[in-house]
Design an enzyme around this catalytic site. Structure first.
Site, PDB file in Angstrom:
ATOM      1  N   CYS A 161       0.854  -1.194   0.000  1.00  0.00           N
ATOM      2  CA  CYS A 161       0.000   0.000   0.000  1.00  0.00           C
ATOM      3  C   CYS A 161       0.890   1.244   0.000  1.00  0.00           C
ATOM      4  O   CYS A 161       1.595   1.501  -0.963  1.00  0.00           O
ATOM      5  CB  CYS A 161      -0.945  -0.055   1.191  1.00  0.00           C
ATOM      6  SG  CYS A 161      -2.166   1.289   1.233  1.00  0.00           S
ATOM      7  N   ASP A 218      -9.301  -3.260  -7.166  1.00  0.00           N
ATOM      8  CA  ASP A 218      -8.828  -2.161  -6.323  1.00  0.00           C
ATOM      9  C   ASP A 218      -9.366  -0.834  -6.851  1.00  0.00           C
ATOM     10  O   ASP A 218      -8.923  -0.340  -7.885  1.00  0.00           O
ATOM     11  CB  ASP A 218      -7.296  -2.154  -6.315  1.00  0.00           C
ATOM     12  CG  ASP A 218      -6.703  -1.219  -5.280  1.00  0.00           C
ATOM     13  OD1 ASP A 218      -7.389  -0.266  -4.861  1.00  0.00           O
ATOM     14  OD2 ASP A 218      -5.539  -1.434  -4.887  1.00  0.00           O
ATOM     15  N   HIS A 250      -7.781  -4.320  -3.071  1.00  0.00           N
ATOM     16  CA  HIS A 250      -6.647  -3.694  -2.398  1.00  0.00           C
ATOM     17  C   HIS A 250      -6.361  -4.438  -1.083  1.00  0.00           C
ATOM     18  O   HIS A 250      -7.276  -4.891  -0.409  1.00  0.00           O
ATOM     19  CB  HIS A 250      -6.970  -2.228  -2.095  1.00  0.00           C
ATOM     20  CG  HIS A 250      -5.800  -1.453  -1.600  1.00  0.00           C
ATOM     21  ND1 HIS A 250      -4.802  -0.985  -2.435  1.00  0.00           N
ATOM     22  CD2 HIS A 250      -5.449  -1.063  -0.349  1.00  0.00           C
ATOM     23  CE1 HIS A 250      -3.899  -0.347  -1.721  1.00  0.00           C
ATOM     24  NE2 HIS A 250      -4.273  -0.381  -0.453  1.00  0.00           N
TER      25      HIS A 250
END
Length: 281
Positions: A161, A218, A250
């Site tokens: 991330c 995502d 995600h």
């Protein structure tokens, strides 16, 4: 590096070892699939990393019986900091034969474990961390690894991330890096004083090949952005590769979260280790 107690495979102990409001924000709720990697055969625990005039906390793990310098993997946190999941990833890498170290890259700005909301975390802490500072702290982390059993000539980086974006940037920053693996790191976005360039802006400057691992579902990193990065890499003649998992969202490697996708996570981990070996780490 201090010895780490054996990690008990229970969700209660997992929670106890990862206490903090910031971690609770990351979880919502903790999934039964949360993986707990024990410390058997490892030297693992909290470390202190000199960086400029400061001392940065971190977590490191390596095989306890290893002979000779070990290949190094820098592990870059999610926006929630170096919580138990990130520490677990370090232990997994250590089980694969690496010295893995995760520095607390927000330590100057604040403690993410004490933040009450994601909005506050982003605006009050994450947005105040300059990319230039992160690059310098990662350099310091690699130097620390070189003095604690690591071979800095065989160094890779992985991140998740927020950390996935930093992987791309560090691959353009450090010419000695051998390889990177970026898990669902943002590729484009607004620029400013703290974030003057995005990964799409530095494709031509990449020194090390990066394996990008992204989820087709995502919403924060749309496939249009991923396709732009693929095209830019091709145009620059870069050997980096991007893999998209169509059914993954995600955070698909975060086994403690509802978005965990075991199939994509396991395949991505296998590809990452293969990528590192392929490029001499």
């Amino acid at each position: 590096m201090t010895s780490n107690r054996r990690v008990d495979a229970s969700r209660r102990d997992f929670l106890n070892s990862a206490v903090g409001v910031g971690f609770a924000l990351a979880v919502q709720p903790i999934a039964a699939s949360a993986i707990l990697t024990d410390g058997d055969g490892l030297s693992a625990g909290a470390v202190e990393i000199p960086t400029g005039p400061a001392v940065m906390p971190g977590y490191a793990a390596k095989p306890s019986a290893a002979a000779g310098p070990l290949p190094v993997v820098l592990v870059v946190q999610e926006i929630f900091g170096v919580h138990e999941h990130i520490r677990d990833l370090c232990r997994r890498l250590a089980k694969a034969g690496y010295l893995a170290v995760a520095p607390e890259l927000y330590f100057r700005q604040g403690d993410p474990s004490k933040v009450a909301s994601i909005g506050e975390l982003v605006s009050g802490l994450v947005s105040k961390v300059p990319d230039k500072q992160v690059m310098a702290d990662l350099d310091a982390t690699l130097a620390w690894a070189g003095g604690h059993g690591g071979d800095v000539k065989r160094a890779a980086i992985t991140g998740f991330c927020w950390g996935g974006r930093q992987v791309w940037l560090y691959a353009a920053h450090n010419p000695a890096l051998k390889a990177g693996a970026a898990w669902y790191g943002r590729l484009q976005g607004e620029t400013g004083a703290n974030t003057p360039r995005q990964p799409l802006d530095i494709v031509a400057q990449l020194h090390a090949p990066v394996l990008g691992l992204y989820g087709g579902l995502d919403k924060g990193i749309p496939l249009e952005s991923v396709d732009k990065m693929k095209a830019a890499l091709r145009a620059a003649g870069q050997p980096s590769e991007i893999v998209v998992y169509p059914e993954a969202d995600h955070g698909f490697n975060a086994d403690y979260r509802p978005t965990y996708n075991a199939s994509a996570a396991n395949d991505g981990w296998r590809r990452m280790l293969q990528w590192f070996k392929q490029h001499g780490v």
